[in-house]
Scaffold this active site. Structure first.
Site, PDB file in Angstrom:
ATOM      1  N   GLU A   1     -23.405-105.611 -20.800  1.00 32.05           N
ATOM      2  CA  GLU A   1     -24.145-104.354 -20.634  1.00 32.05           C
ATOM      3  C   GLU A   1     -23.527-103.221 -21.447  1.00 32.05           C
ATOM      4  O   GLU A   1     -23.055-102.216 -20.894  1.00 32.05           O
ATOM      5  CB  GLU A   1     -24.261-103.990 -19.154  1.00 32.05           C
ATOM      6  CG  GLU A   1     -25.138-104.974 -18.399  1.00 32.05           C
ATOM      7  CD  GLU A   1     -25.599-104.494 -17.033  1.00 32.05           C
ATOM      8  OE1 GLU A   1     -24.924-103.629 -16.458  1.00 32.05           O
ATOM      9  OE2 GLU A   1     -26.623-104.997 -16.549  1.00 32.05           O
TER      10      GLU A   1
ATOM     11  N   GLU B   1     -29.607-111.652 -16.480  1.00 33.41           N
ATOM     12  CA  GLU B   1     -29.314-111.438 -15.063  1.00 33.41           C
ATOM     13  C   GLU B   1     -30.635-111.124 -14.384  1.00 33.41           C
ATOM     14  O   GLU B   1     -31.339-110.192 -14.793  1.00 33.41           O
ATOM     15  CB  GLU B   1     -28.347-110.266 -14.868  1.00 33.41           C
ATOM     16  CG  GLU B   1     -26.996-110.512 -15.497  1.00 33.41           C
ATOM     17  CD  GLU B   1     -26.015-109.357 -15.266  1.00 33.41           C
ATOM     18  OE1 GLU B   1     -26.259-108.517 -14.377  1.00 33.41           O
ATOM     19  OE2 GLU B   1     -25.014-109.309 -15.995  1.00 33.41           O
TER      20      GLU B   1
HETATM   21  C1  GLA Z   1     -24.953-105.616 -13.958  1.00 32.44           C
HETATM   22  C2  GLA Z   1     -23.739-106.334 -14.520  1.00 32.44           C
HETATM   23  C3  GLA Z   1     -23.253-107.427 -13.628  1.00 32.44           C
HETATM   24  C4  GLA Z   1     -23.290-106.963 -12.207  1.00 32.44           C
HETATM   25  C5  GLA Z   1     -24.708-106.619 -11.859  1.00 32.44           C
HETATM   26  C6  GLA Z   1     -24.925-106.315 -10.410  1.00 32.44           C
HETATM   27  O1  GLA Z   1     -26.147-106.069 -14.360  1.00 32.44           O
HETATM   28  O2  GLA Z   1     -23.941-106.848 -15.798  1.00 32.44           O
HETATM   29  O3  GLA Z   1     -21.947-107.756 -14.009  1.00 32.44           O
HETATM   30  O4  GLA Z   1     -22.452-105.907 -12.058  1.00 32.44           O
HETATM   31  O5  GLA Z   1     -25.028-105.482 -12.600  1.00 32.44           O
HETATM   32  O6  GLA Z   1     -24.187-105.291  -9.941  1.00 32.44           O
END
Ligand code: GLA
Ligand code: ZN
Length: 646
Positions: A142, A300
């Site tokens: 991210e 995700e």
């Molecule tokens: C983000 C991050 C994950 C996790 C999720 C949920 O998408 O990439 O590592 O932290 O949030 O909290």
């Protein structure tokens, strides 16, 4: 279609790895993502690398036919590194180092950090280069634009400005620094926007450049890793998992040198009262597909109730786990990786729920997920099929930044009209692409260009050319407002677009939370909010006028013939139905087929391939929906997806 899960072997006892992998294989999981935060286990001490545990985990998965996406762990440098070299830790807006242990505690410009980052990435790439189970790489996690305020970043920023402007005089002019005696007389005076106050007090031209440079830093960091991986694995498939955050990188530059887009998709589990909002998911997915105009992955995906930095949200309602993953397929994802396999029992994210709860007893959500895996298997032949669209909506990172820097009026935000226009066409059963403003437009017949706030001359030219050669453009309020430096253009709005729209605003009224009535020639009336461009037509035809306020009778919506095409202009932020009315008119005028029997928030998309094509019809609501489609009566349960070959 492929379903995967995000898995953290380093969080669980080794005995669990095998039982987890077995259950995954039995459930139909084909992929796991590993490693993206595990630097302290991969390099427990400076120069001592330990890939043994990861090899073992990968081996366990690969023996069961499960492939691996490897994350580079550069988001979280280990404590020993931060201790030995404090410069790796980024500096916050208050001028002090950011805390360690939250993650993201690295400055992507710090030369020491870059040296260590390059080394761990190279070590991993070298180590796994012949491992057939590693099918893709995720860079970092991210990524955000680099809002670091350390001396190295400050110097980088000055260098960036020097190469952009050449001289301080040119920079002072571009920023209008004479205001409030802000003129620089030496490069060293240029500081980042320190301090915890509203950025709207700062010079908007300076802020936009700061954002642009911060994004470029992160993109450079990402490209550096991609090049390094390719040195060892020339055909590696490389991505990064992007998201919507406060300081976003430019999506288009981020993925320019990567192989595919991946996105972290967490649809809300709390159905908003305002159904406009539920539309966000589809919009985000279409935006992700539009980045490279190719199919993408979800890295995700929603698996349980979300919480940790905020209180916990509702658990996904029945149908959501499966429905939202299928919705991603419907919008062009070929792989959906769920976050995460099991809810963490340790660390700050123990309340962000995975597919399996702390109890380790697979429950309702898992059962639904297992159904999804079965369904994905059946959809295998649709992998690689594409969404084709006649309609595009333009998105610009400059606009995204500029609206954040200077909020326009109460309640107004950049994505809103993007969503409204998206809804207008998608609600009529059309595929819609959301693409970068620099995208080639010739494949499209209709281009929506909402809130083209910061002007890029090449984009303006392309929109004129598109209309000239027969396309239909929809422009809206807050277009042509700023030049490329983020200063105001001194002409009647929409300035550079006035010839195209054939109208101009004699004044504007940021009405914020108030509403306004607008009335079409056929008597239809709609509500507008937030903003009113008080328009006069020059060459345009007036489609709707304001029906309230002191500008009652002034134009609110116009259409102008331009070359072989047309340009619509919407001067206010209307309710959903207003955009639908305009979309219907355009589709009828241009002879593009549409479906007008879909209820609110029932979404329809089409994926087309050489061998097989399919239509996806998704009930994105928590109640059953009944409607007719091609003369058939259809009932969809809450969050049910119907997929039919066509
Ligand atoms: C983000 C991050 C994950 C996790 C999720 C949920 O998408 O990439 O590592 O932290 O949030 O909290
Ligand atoms: Zn820094």
């Amino acid at each position: 279609m492929i379903i995967g899960v995000d898995y953290y072997p380093e969080h669980w006892d080794k005995e669990m790895w095998i039982t987890d992998a077995e259950l995954m294989a039995k459930t139909g999981i084909k992929l796991v993502r590993l490693g993206e935060f595990a630097w302290c286990r991969l390099e427990p001490e400076d120069s001592r690398f330990d890939f043994g545990w990861l090899d073992e985990a990968i081996g366990i998965f690969s023996e069961r036919g499960i492939d691996v996406v490897l994350g580079t762990p550069t988001n979280c440098p280990p404590r020993w590194l931060c201790e030995q070299h404090p410069s790796v830790v980024p500096t916050g807006r208050n001028g002090s180092p950011n805390p360690i242990g939250i993650r993201g505690h690295r400055c992507v410009n710090d030369p020491v950090f870059l040296g260590y980052a390059q080394r761990i990435v190279a070590e991993m790439a070298e180590h796994y280069k012949d491992n057939k189970s590693v099918v893709a790489w995720q860079i970092d996690n991210e990524l955000e634009a680099n809002f670091c305020f350390c001396p190295t970043c400050n110097e980088k920023h000055r260098e960036w400005l020097k190469s952009k402007y050449g001289t301080l005089q040119a920079l002072n002019k571009a920023y209008g620094n004479v205001v409030w005696s802000g003129e620089y007389s030496s490069w060293e005076q240029i500081d980042p926007p320190y301090g915890d106050y509203n950025h709207a007090w700062l010079n908007p031209a300076y802020m936009l450049d700061f954002n642009r440079r911060a994004s470029e830093d992160t993109v450079r960091f990402c490209n550096m890793q991609a090049e390094l991986i390719r040195k060892y694995i020339p055909h590696a498939k490389i991505t990064t998992n992007t998201w919507f955050c406060e300081n976003m990188t430019d999506f288009y530059k981020t993925f320019e040198n990567l192989d595919f887009v991946s996105y972290d998709n967490y649809p809300t589990t709390d159905i908003p009262k305002d159904t406009e909002n539920i539309y966000t998911h589809a919009v985000h997915l279409d935006l992700m597909r539009g980045i490279k105009r190719e199919n993408f992955w979800i890295m995700e995906q929603l698996s349980g109730g979300m919480g940790c930095w905020s209180p916990m949200s509702k658990t996904p309602r029945p149908g959501m786990i499966k429905g939202y993953a299928l919705q991603a397929f419907a919008h062009g994802a070929d792989t959906v990786v769920h976050f995460r396999w099991r809810t963490a029992a340790i660390g700050a994210e123990m309340h962000w729920h995975g597919l399996i709860d702390h109890s380790n007893v697979p429950g309702r959500r898992f059962a639904e997920f297992a159904e999804l895996c079965g369904e994905a298997e059946k959809l295998a032949s649709l992998r690689g099929t594409r969404l084709r669209s006649d309609v595009a909506i333009l998105y610009s990172s400059d606009n995204e930044y500029a609206f954040k820097i200077q909020p326009q009026t109460y309640g107004m935000y950049y994505m809103e009209q993007i969503k409204l226009l998206h809804y207008a066409f998608a609600g009529l059963g059309l595929n819609v692409d959301i693409v970068g403003q620099h995208e080639e437009l010739s494949d499209y017949r209709i281009v929506c260009a909402p809130e083209m706030y910061v002007t890029d001359e090449s984009v303006v030219r392309r929109l004129y050319d598109f209309a000239e050669s027969g396309g239909t453009v929809i422009l809206t309020n807050r277009s042509g407002v700023k030049d490329s430096s983020n200063n105001c253009i001194q002409a009647q709005l929409p300035t550079v677009y006035s010839k195209l729209t054939g109208c101009h605003a004699e004044e504007y009224d940021p009405i914020g939370g108030d509403s306004v009535r607008i009335k079409f020639g056929d008597g239809d009336t709609f509500t507008g909010k937030q903003w009113c461009d008080i328009l006069n037509a020059d060459t345009a035809e007036v489609l709707a006028v304001y029906d309230s306020n002191f500008y009652k009778g002034n134009a609110a919506v116009t259409v102008n013939r331009f070359g072989n095409g047309r340009a619509y202009y919407i001067g206010t932020v209307g309710e959903k139905a207003l955009y639908r009315k305009i979309a219907l008119k355009i589709l009828k005028d241009s002879g593009i087929p549409f479906t007008d029997s879909l209820p609110d928030n029932v979404e329809m998309t089409t994926r087309v391939g050489d061998e097989i094509s399919a239509r996806f019809i998704f009930n994105n609501t928590d109640v059953s929906q009944e409607f007719t489609l091609d003369g058939r009566n259809i009932t969809l349960k809450p969050f049910e997806m119907m997929i039919e070959e066509i």
